[in-house]
Design a protein around this motif. Structure first.
Motif, short mmCIF file in Angstrom:
data_model
loop_
_atom_site.label_atom_id
_atom_site.label_comp_id
_atom_site.label_asym_id
_atom_site.label_seq_id
_atom_site.Cartn_x
_atom_site.Cartn_y
_atom_site.Cartn_z
N GLY A 16 -7.73 1.66 -3.44
CA GLY A 16 -6.69 0.78 -3.96
C GLY A 16 -7.12 0.02 -5.19
O GLY A 16 -8.08 0.37 -5.88
N VAL A 17 -6.39 -1.06 -5.49
CA VAL A 17 -6.65 -1.94 -6.62
C VAL A 17 -7.04 -3.31 -6.08
O VAL A 17 -6.38 -3.84 -5.17
N TYR A 18 -8.10 -3.86 -6.63
CA TYR A 18 -8.66 -5.11 -6.12
C TYR A 18 -8.61 -6.22 -7.16
O TYR A 18 -8.67 -5.97 -8.37
N LYS A 19 -8.54 -7.43 -6.66
CA LYS A 19 -8.58 -8.64 -7.47
C LYS A 19 -9.83 -9.42 -7.09
O LYS A 19 -10.11 -9.62 -5.91
N VAL A 20 -10.59 -9.85 -8.10
CA VAL A 20 -11.79 -10.64 -7.86
C VAL A 20 -11.61 -12.00 -8.52
O VAL A 20 -11.49 -12.10 -9.74
N LYS A 27 -10.46 -8.76 -3.25
CA LYS A 27 -9.33 -8.71 -2.32
C LYS A 27 -8.41 -7.58 -2.73
O LYS A 27 -7.95 -7.54 -3.88
N ARG A 28 -8.14 -6.65 -1.82
CA ARG A 28 -7.27 -5.53 -2.16
C ARG A 28 -5.82 -5.99 -2.24
O ARG A 28 -5.32 -6.70 -1.35
N LEU A 29 -5.15 -5.59 -3.31
CA LEU A 29 -3.76 -5.99 -3.50
C LEU A 29 -2.84 -5.16 -2.62
O LEU A 29 -3.02 -3.93 -2.51
N PRO A 30 -1.87 -5.78 -1.98
CA PRO A 30 -0.99 -5.07 -1.06
C PRO A 30 -0.24 -3.93 -1.73
O PRO A 30 0.21 -4.06 -2.87
N GLY A 31 -0.13 -2.83 -1.01
CA GLY A 31 0.59 -1.66 -1.51
C GLY A 31 -0.27 -0.70 -2.29
O GLY A 31 0.10 0.46 -2.49
N SER A 32 -1.44 -1.16 -2.76
CA SER A 32 -2.26 -0.30 -3.61
C SER A 32 -2.95 0.82 -2.83
O SER A 32 -3.41 1.80 -3.42
#
Length: 240
Positions: A16-20, A27-32
């Motif tokens: 998925g796609v994560y936000k740091v 933190k993995r972004l929902p839906g990714s």
């Protein structure tokens, strides 16, 4: 100060796609997790995050407080139905936003750049090819990362410069799609994949920072992993 990264693992628990954030915790972004092969990322000036799905050749969008949703499917973003290359290549890859309402996408297998208009309601509007497929007879080939200068010129990097000897860095005029190689020291490049303008100071803003992925770890095939600086003489977009 927030970092976003795409993480492709073939595992639904981690893909998925994560936000740091500033605490350094991803933190993995929902839906990714639904994105097959998350690859290129771009933020627009409203804070929306776009992610390319390199496998099927699609683009997803994340709006703050919501979740990633499929934003665009289009034939221009897909790879060829019958793979003309000896190894499997994907479609939509690098992404770059240009204000107020344009998203550019590189198609790796078709070796071209796609222009997508963002409609006032946030949906994908007109989709066109900024450059033709296999431009310059295939010399500008297997594009990966792209970036846009403040004046609108699009820069694209080609991993295939190693070991083919093709030019690694290209500049594309958005007015007519004309593509010209940027003069660089080819010996410094080793499967370059990502690029970005600097953001601090006059010289940095006119400098491109390019990542060498060192896809084939063979000293005779390139300079190895690292970051290459190229002064291009055009400013990148200011941070907003």
């Amino acid at each position: 100060g927030i970092v976003y990264f795409a993480y492709h693992t073939y595992d639904s628990e981690t893909n998925g796609v994560y936000k740091v954030g500033r605490n350094g915790k991803p933190k993995r972004l929902p839906g990714s997790s639904e994105i097959v092969y998350p690859d290129g990322l771009a933020l627009d000036w409203d804070g929306n995050l776009y992610a390319s799905d390199y496998g099927p050749g699609t683009i997803w969008k994340y709006e703050k407080g919501q979740k990633f949703e499929l934003w665009l499917e289009h034939e221009f973003l897909e790879c060829y139905p019958f793979d003309p290359f000896p190894m499997t290549l994907g479609g939509a890859n690098g992404l770059a936003f240009y204000p107020p309402n344009i998203l550019y996408a590189a198609n790796t297998e078709k070796s071209n750049v796609i222009k997508i208009d963002i409609s006032p309601d946030g949906s994908a509007g007109n989709v066109s090819q900024l450059t033709p497929e296999l431009v310059n007879g295939g010399i500008m080939t297997t594009l990966d990362g792209i970036a846009v200068a403040a004046n609108g010129n699009v820069y694209a990097i080609s991993p295939a410069c190693t070991p083919t000897g093709f030019p690694p860095l290209w500049k594309i005029d958005p007015a007519n799609g004309n593509c010209v190689p940027v003069p660089v020291d080819d010996t410094k490049f080793d499967f370059p994949t990502s690029l970005a303008f600097g953001t601090r100071g006059v010289e940095s803003r006119a400098t491109m920072y390019i990542v060498n992925s060192d896809l084939v770890p063979d000293p005779s095939m390139g300079s190895g992993p690292g970051v290459v600086k190229v002064f291009v003489g055009e400013f990148g977009l200011p941070i907003r």
